[in-house]
Design a protein around this motif. Sequence first.
Motif, PDB file in Angstrom:
ATOM      1  N   LEU A 260       0.746  -1.163   0.046  1.00  0.00           N
ATOM      2  CA  LEU A 260      -0.046   0.038  -0.103  1.00  0.00           C
ATOM      3  C   LEU A 260       0.822   1.286  -0.059  1.00  0.00           C
ATOM      4  N   ASN A 261       0.635   2.100  -0.869  1.00  0.00           N
ATOM      5  CA  ASN A 261       1.383   3.329  -0.912  1.00  0.00           C
ATOM      6  C   ASN A 261       0.132   4.373  -0.949  1.00  0.00           C
ATOM      7  N   LYS A 262       0.222   5.535  -1.388  1.00  0.00           N
ATOM      8  CA  LYS A 262      -0.680   6.738  -1.182  1.00  0.00           C
ATOM      9  C   LYS A 262      -0.697   7.366  -2.553  1.00  0.00           C
ATOM     10  N   PRO A 263      -1.826   8.141  -2.972  1.00  0.00           N
ATOM     11  CA  PRO A 263      -1.853   8.872  -4.320  1.00  0.00           C
ATOM     12  C   PRO A 263      -0.677   9.785  -4.169  1.00  0.00           C
ATOM     13  N   TYR A 264      -0.406  10.320  -5.493  1.00  0.00           N
ATOM     14  CA  TYR A 264       0.764  11.068  -5.901  1.00  0.00           C
ATOM     15  C   TYR A 264       0.652  12.550  -4.921  1.00  0.00           C
ATOM     16  N   ASP A 265      -0.429  12.999  -5.118  1.00  0.00           N
ATOM     17  CA  ASP A 265      -0.559  14.505  -4.328  1.00  0.00           C
ATOM     18  C   ASP A 265      -1.159  14.572  -3.150  1.00  0.00           C
ATOM     19  N   ASP A 266      -1.168  13.433  -2.346  1.00  0.00           N
ATOM     20  CA  ASP A 266      -1.886  13.341  -1.103  1.00  0.00           C
ATOM     21  C   ASP A 266      -0.873  13.689  -0.098  1.00  0.00           C
ATOM     22  N   PRO A 267      -1.255  14.759   0.867  1.00  0.00           N
ATOM     23  CA  PRO A 267      -0.490  15.285   1.641  1.00  0.00           C
ATOM     24  C   PRO A 267      -0.329  14.815   2.915  1.00  0.00           C
ATOM     25  N   THR A 268      -1.275  13.591   3.297  1.00  0.00           N
ATOM     26  CA  THR A 268      -1.217  12.800   4.463  1.00  0.00           C
ATOM     27  C   THR A 268      -0.139  12.102   4.504  1.00  0.00           C
ATOM     28  N   VAL A 269       0.090  11.543   5.921  1.00  0.00           N
ATOM     29  CA  VAL A 269       1.166  10.662   6.345  1.00  0.00           C
ATOM     30  C   VAL A 269       0.977   9.443   5.430  1.00  0.00           C
ATOM     31  N   TRP A 270       2.247   8.772   4.709  1.00  0.00           N
ATOM     32  CA  TRP A 270       2.182   7.587   3.909  1.00  0.00           C
ATOM     33  C   TRP A 270       2.308   6.369   5.218  1.00  0.00           C
ATOM     34  N   ARG A 271       1.270   5.492   5.279  1.00  0.00           N
ATOM     35  CA  ARG A 271       1.216   4.331   6.095  1.00  0.00           C
ATOM     36  C   ARG A 271       1.506   2.944   5.197  1.00  0.00           C
ATOM     37  N   HIS A 272       2.452   2.367   5.292  1.00  0.00           N
ATOM     38  CA  HIS A 272       2.972   1.429   4.352  1.00  0.00           C
ATOM     39  C   HIS A 272       2.276   0.168   5.122  1.00  0.00           C
ATOM     40  N   ALA A 273       1.939  -0.800   4.207  1.00  0.00           N
ATOM     41  CA  ALA A 273       1.547  -2.208   4.711  1.00  0.00           C
ATOM     42  C   ALA A 273       1.586  -2.929   3.562  1.00  0.00           C
ATOM     43  N   SER A 274       1.874  -4.277   3.818  1.00  0.00           N
ATOM     44  CA  SER A 274       1.913  -5.389   2.877  1.00  0.00           C
ATOM     45  C   SER A 274       0.520  -6.203   2.908  1.00  0.00           C
ATOM     46  N   VAL A 275       0.028  -6.474   1.680  1.00  0.00           N
ATOM     47  CA  VAL A 275      -1.256  -7.210   1.697  1.00  0.00           C
ATOM     48  C   VAL A 275      -1.215  -8.545   0.890  1.00  0.00           C
ATOM     49  N   LEU A 276      -1.904  -9.435   1.206  1.00  0.00           N
ATOM     50  CA  LEU A 276      -2.445 -10.666   0.426  1.00  0.00           C
ATOM     51  C   LEU A 276      -3.985 -10.640   0.139  1.00  0.00           C
ATOM     52  N   MET A 277      -4.352 -10.536  -1.021  1.00  0.00           N
ATOM     53  CA  MET A 277      -5.750 -10.987  -1.410  1.00  0.00           C
ATOM     54  C   MET A 277      -6.006 -12.351  -1.900  1.00  0.00           C
ATOM     55  N   PHE A 278      -7.203 -12.926  -1.579  1.00  0.00           N
ATOM     56  CA  PHE A 278      -7.586 -14.202  -1.826  1.00  0.00           C
ATOM     57  C   PHE A 278      -8.625 -14.275  -2.833  1.00  0.00           C
ATOM     58  N   SER A 279      -8.224 -15.562  -3.607  1.00  0.00           N
ATOM     59  CA  SER A 279      -9.428 -15.835  -4.875  1.00  0.00           C
ATOM     60  C   SER A 279      -9.463 -17.443  -4.755  1.00  0.00           C
ATOM     61  N   LYS A 280     -10.972 -17.829  -4.705  1.00  0.00           N
ATOM     62  CA  LYS A 280     -11.178 -18.972  -4.712  1.00  0.00           C
ATOM     63  C   LYS A 280     -11.667 -19.374  -6.134  1.00  0.00           C
ATOM     64  N   ASP A 281     -11.585 -18.476  -7.207  1.00  0.00           N
ATOM     65  CA  ASP A 281     -12.112 -18.878  -8.631  1.00  0.00           C
ATOM     66  C   ASP A 281     -11.186 -18.445  -9.487  1.00  0.00           C
ATOM     67  N   GLU A 282      -9.807 -18.607  -9.353  1.00  0.00           N
ATOM     68  CA  GLU A 282      -8.621 -18.494 -10.331  1.00  0.00           C
ATOM     69  C   GLU A 282      -8.594 -16.992 -10.751  1.00  0.00           C
ATOM     70  N   GLY A 283      -8.781 -16.287  -9.890  1.00  0.00           N
ATOM     71  CA  GLY A 283      -8.751 -14.804 -10.086  1.00  0.00           C
ATOM     72  C   GLY A 283      -9.839 -13.993 -10.495  1.00  0.00           C
ATOM     73  N   ARG A 284     -10.901 -14.443 -10.804  1.00  0.00           N
ATOM     74  CA  ARG A 284     -12.105 -13.972 -11.041  1.00  0.00           C
ATOM     75  C   ARG A 284     -12.840 -12.876 -10.216  1.00  0.00           C
ATOM     76  N   THR A 285     -12.460 -13.332  -8.843  1.00  0.00           N
ATOM     77  CA  THR A 285     -12.832 -12.508  -7.582  1.00  0.00           C
ATOM     78  C   THR A 285     -12.075 -12.620  -6.675  1.00  0.00           C
ATOM     79  N   TRP A 286     -11.920 -11.489  -5.887  1.00  0.00           N
ATOM     80  CA  TRP A 286     -10.906 -11.416  -4.946  1.00  0.00           C
ATOM     81  C   TRP A 286     -11.772 -10.776  -3.458  1.00  0.00           C
ATOM     82  N   PRO A 287     -12.421 -11.698  -2.726  1.00  0.00           N
ATOM     83  CA  PRO A 287     -13.342 -11.472  -1.687  1.00  0.00           C
ATOM     84  C   PRO A 287     -12.606 -11.132  -0.353  1.00  0.00           C
TER      85      PRO A 287
END
Length: 375
Positions: free
Chosen positions: A172-199
């Motif tokens: 996670l980064n933040k939009p280019y001109d966003d003046p707020t503090v950048w709060r970095h995070a690492s994320v995993l998203m999961f799909s049960k249908d080979e990438g059609r949805t990521w709920p």
Amino acid sequence: MKVTEGGIVCSGRPGTRRQSCAFPQIGVLPSGRWVCGFRAAPTKASTADQRALVTWSDDQGRTWHDPVEPFIPPMVDGQPGRFRGVALTVLGGARVLATLCWVDGSDPSRPYFNDRTEGLLDTRIFLSESSDDSQTWSVPRRVDTTPFNVPTPITGPVLVLGNGEWACQFELNKPYDDPTVWRHASVLMFSKDEGRTWPEHAVVSQDPDNRIFYWDQRPGVLPDGRILDLFWTFDRRAAVYLNIHARESSDHGRTWSPIWDTGVPGQPAPPVPLPDGRIGMVYVDRSASPVIKMRTSRDGGRTWPADTETVIYRADIGSQTSLKRTMQDVWAEMGRFSVGLPATAVLPGGDVLVVFYAGPRTDLTDVRWTRVSLR
């Protein structure tokens, strides 16, 4: 362990659109083909003319097909863009999945990182699939990263988990001109249908104090289904890199163990499970002149004894690190690196294939490969 072979996947060509070849990813297909994806540009910092290229070798790395550009970057929210990177997942048979990092290209004069706000150009994720050993590819389709509607640069390929689900990895980064503090995070998203949805998703790392940045997560799926994730770790307050840190998940990425210090300095590739039960870790040590090394662990990644270390590549250049006081200094330093970002695959028979980029200066780099024998 010892290095037995090596060569060049693709050479940087001075004065061309392919002068800077970097950020490689590798897959070994059941057919025996080695397929490599990487980013090419006139300079490392270029955003206007960067491309995601693919090449392959059918003779164990001795020769490589001329790189091709199979992915056409689509418009996103009415804006043109370019693909900054491609990461590859071997799905079985002749199937290969490409995870693509799309970057806004509407204003070619803007650098990727805004050193005033610490924001990034809009960055999105697309997937494309080949069913014929990487010869042809489907039209890229966008990954819905909701609720993370911010720049989401990929940190590696989609993982096939022990339960058959797919996991898409990003930061996670933040939009280019966003003046707020950048709060970095690492994320995993999961799909049960080979990438059609990521709920579903899980936040793998985020320091509540926003002091420690667990950058460049490098998760790998172990034979017993556990996920071991390695991090290039930065102390923002002290403006120094810490040792590589790690954590693991035993429930397919939903929950995670406490983070531990591996005791190894540097920037890691994903962990690679070895045929004898050990885990291998390839990493870049930049404590002096940059060196790509490999160590192994017999205790699930808790310790990586120094006596297991093998040097894979030693650059004949000086140190590329410097004193840092601000995040702007950190990004400037990263922009100068001309050696880095290794990726790995296990070959039939158990040897480890390593790809990385290296060159004499920032804007002139090759993609290279090395074979490491465990015998």
